[in-house]
Design an enzyme around this catalytic site. Structure first.
Site, mmCIF file in Angstrom:
data_model
loop_
_atom_site.group_PDB
_atom_site.id
_atom_site.type_symbol
_atom_site.label_atom_id
_atom_site.label_comp_id
_atom_site.label_asym_id
_atom_site.label_seq_id
_atom_site.Cartn_x
_atom_site.Cartn_y
_atom_site.Cartn_z
ATOM 1 N N ASN A 153 0.802 -1.229 0.000
ATOM 2 C CA ASN A 153 0.000 0.000 0.000
ATOM 3 C C ASN A 153 0.833 1.278 0.000
ATOM 4 O OD1 ASN A 153 0.651 -0.880 2.653
ATOM 5 N ND2 ASN A 153 -0.931 0.420 3.521
ATOM 6 N N GLU A 248 3.817 -4.334 12.259
ATOM 7 C CA GLU A 248 2.876 -3.231 11.996
ATOM 8 C C GLU A 248 1.732 -3.831 11.197
ATOM 9 O OE1 GLU A 248 3.066 -0.452 13.400
ATOM 10 O OE2 GLU A 248 5.121 -0.518 14.140
ATOM 11 N N CYS A 286 -3.710 1.417 6.882
ATOM 12 C CA CYS A 286 -4.065 0.859 8.191
ATOM 13 C C CYS A 286 -4.759 1.886 9.076
ATOM 14 C CB CYS A 286 -2.816 0.346 8.896
ATOM 15 S SG CYS A 286 -1.980 -0.993 8.020
#
Length: 480
Positions: A153, A248, A286
């Site tokens: 991303n 993460e 996220c």
């Protein structure tokens, strides 16, 4: 003729015995082919990194800082070229791709600065009689070679958050980019090759996912920095319990709009920020807004504005400067989002706007009355979908925000400084943003989550600490 991109093995270009295609998410066109390293080449890269580790750790700070400064400068010089590449492989709108390059420029600049000012600390030990004449110097040293596993991303900036801190502390790094978006990382390799970093201190290896378990298990790679799904992340952590693993992972970010955020200007700002950051990477962030939790006193006015702002998001060809929302990374991702929305609607949710798919593109979508047993209520959608939730008080808003397996960041729209500090104390997340959406991230601040959002922190200095350990030098017989 389509270009086949070589990878970077211990600082030099190399080709394997096969390749794979990278296609544009918007139109399916072939962007390029990428050579795949052989098992022998992967072994060569790991062996070179392990061999280089002692000398790289001893590299003078000015050498590492100069290399990081060079990367920052060259990324800035090549901004438009790299941004176009990000758009081509990832599908994010060009304006957001330019922003991503700008952030990577800052990450390498911050790393250069931190490399220069990381000095350790000293302490006198004669605070007790047994320490008379003793003085300690505490410095940090690399734990070893870093295996950095990056997501699709943010194919440049999240790579930067692994590579830059590793170089800053003198830890060799083997970077594994996402299969869908390896090209940005390979261009970063071009720039790293222009520096005087020692051979073996870095490699960029587009290793297929199915071949990663052996690399993850390799004892010569004691640090793993992974960004991606919680499922894969925890599988990695569980498989290597004696390694240092930073994860993460996902989020289900909430934007809380409280009762005091009630003026026309307030609601206009909140709706604009919510609509923008629920959709800004096609929702593939996220910390994109997935849940909007609004006090009943402002809910109706806010909902109307949010729907209007979402409908105003410009969709289409991501290479167009006017486009706000491009496709998802591939059609399968869009089909998954479509299925999750259909699941929510079947269980009682109402679509206020959006809810349609065309190829890899999913229309920016707003849902109300989302059932608690829907997938969207509990999982990370990673798509341009947000849901609206009405609550009766600040207490209820905080409880609703915490009602998630994830805890990455939250945004709280309030003017009350007491409530802001209460949010900081009570919200179970890694970061609280007051007066804005949860999607704000400054690349020098600590970034990471709690619960299923992962362990450890990024943010240049904090990642540097993660990659190192304290080693104490005690001097004896010192006249203090």
């Amino acid at each position: 003729m389509t270009t086949t991109h070589e990878f970077w093995l211990a600082g030099r270009k190399a080709s394997g015995d096969g390749d794979f295609e990278v296609r544009h998410p918007y139109d399916g066109s072939l962007v390029g082919k990428v050579s795949v390293p052989t098992d022998a080449q992967v072994e060569e890269a790991v062996a070179a990194a392990a061999a280089a580790a002692p000398a790289f750790a001893a590299t003078p700070a000015h050498v590492r800082a100069a290399a990081l400064d060079h990367v920052s400068k060259r990324l800035a010089e090549r901004t438009e070229e790299i941004a176009r590449l990000i758009t081509a492989e990832n599908g994010k709108p060009i304006k957001w791709a330019r922003g991503e390059v700008g952030r990577a420029v800052s990450v390498f600049r911050w790393a250069a600065e931190e490399a220069r000012r990381t000095n350790g600390e000293t302490m006198r030990l004669d605070t007790d009689p047994g320490g008379t004449g003793r003085f300690a110097v505490v410095r940090r040293f690399p734990k070893g070679v870093v295996l950095g596993i990056a997501p699709f991303n943010f194919p440049l900036n999240l790579v930067a958050h692994k590579v830059a801190p590793a170089i800053a502390v003198g830890a060799p790094i083997i970077l594994k980019p996402a299969p869908a978006t390896p090209l940005s990382a390979l261009v970063l390799g071009e720039i790293l090759a222009e520096t005087e970093l020692p051979a073996g201190s870095w490699s960029v290896l587009p290793v297929p996912n199915e071949k990663m378990p052996a690399l993850v298990q390799d004892k010569r790679l004691p640090i793993i920095s992974f960004t991606g799904s919680d499922k894969v992340g925890y599988q990695i952590m569980d498989s290597v319990p004696r390694k240092h693993v930073t994860l993460e992972l996902g989020g289900n970010a909430a934007a809380l709009v409280l009762a005091d955020w009630s003026s026309e200007a307030d609601l206009e700002w909140a709706a604009t920020r919510i609509a923008t950051f629920a959709n800004y990477q096609g929702g593939q962030s996220c910390i994109s807004v997935q849940r909007v939790i609004a006090d009943a006193s402002v809910y109706d006015a806010l909902a109307e504005k949010v729907v209007a702002k979402v409908q105003a998001q410009v969709t289409g060809d991501p290479s167009d400067d006017s486009v706000d929302v491009g496709p998802l990374v591939d059609e399968n991702a869009a089909k998954r989002v479509e299925a999750w929305v259909e699941d929510a609607v079947a269980k009682g949710a109402k679509i206020l706007t959006g809810g349609t798919r065309e190829g890899a593109a999913y229309a920016p979508t707003v849902l109300a009355e989302l059932p608690a047993d829907s997938i969207l209520a509990t999982a990370e959608v990673f798509g341009p979908v947000l849901s609206l939730h009405r609550v009766e008080s600040t207490e209820d808003a905080f409880a609703e925000a915490n009602n998630s397996a994830f805890g990455l960041q939250a945004g709280v729209f309030t003017h009350d400084v007491q409530v802001a500090f209460r949010a900081h104390r009570e919200l179970q997340v890694g970061g609280v943003v007051i007066g804005d959406a949860p999607s704000y991230r400054a690349d020098q601040m600590p970034y990471g989550g709690v619960k299923d959002s992962g362990v450890g922190r990024e943010g240049v200095r904090y990642a540097m600490e993660d990659f190192t350990y304290e080693r104490v030098l005690v001097l004896t017989g010192i006249d203090l």
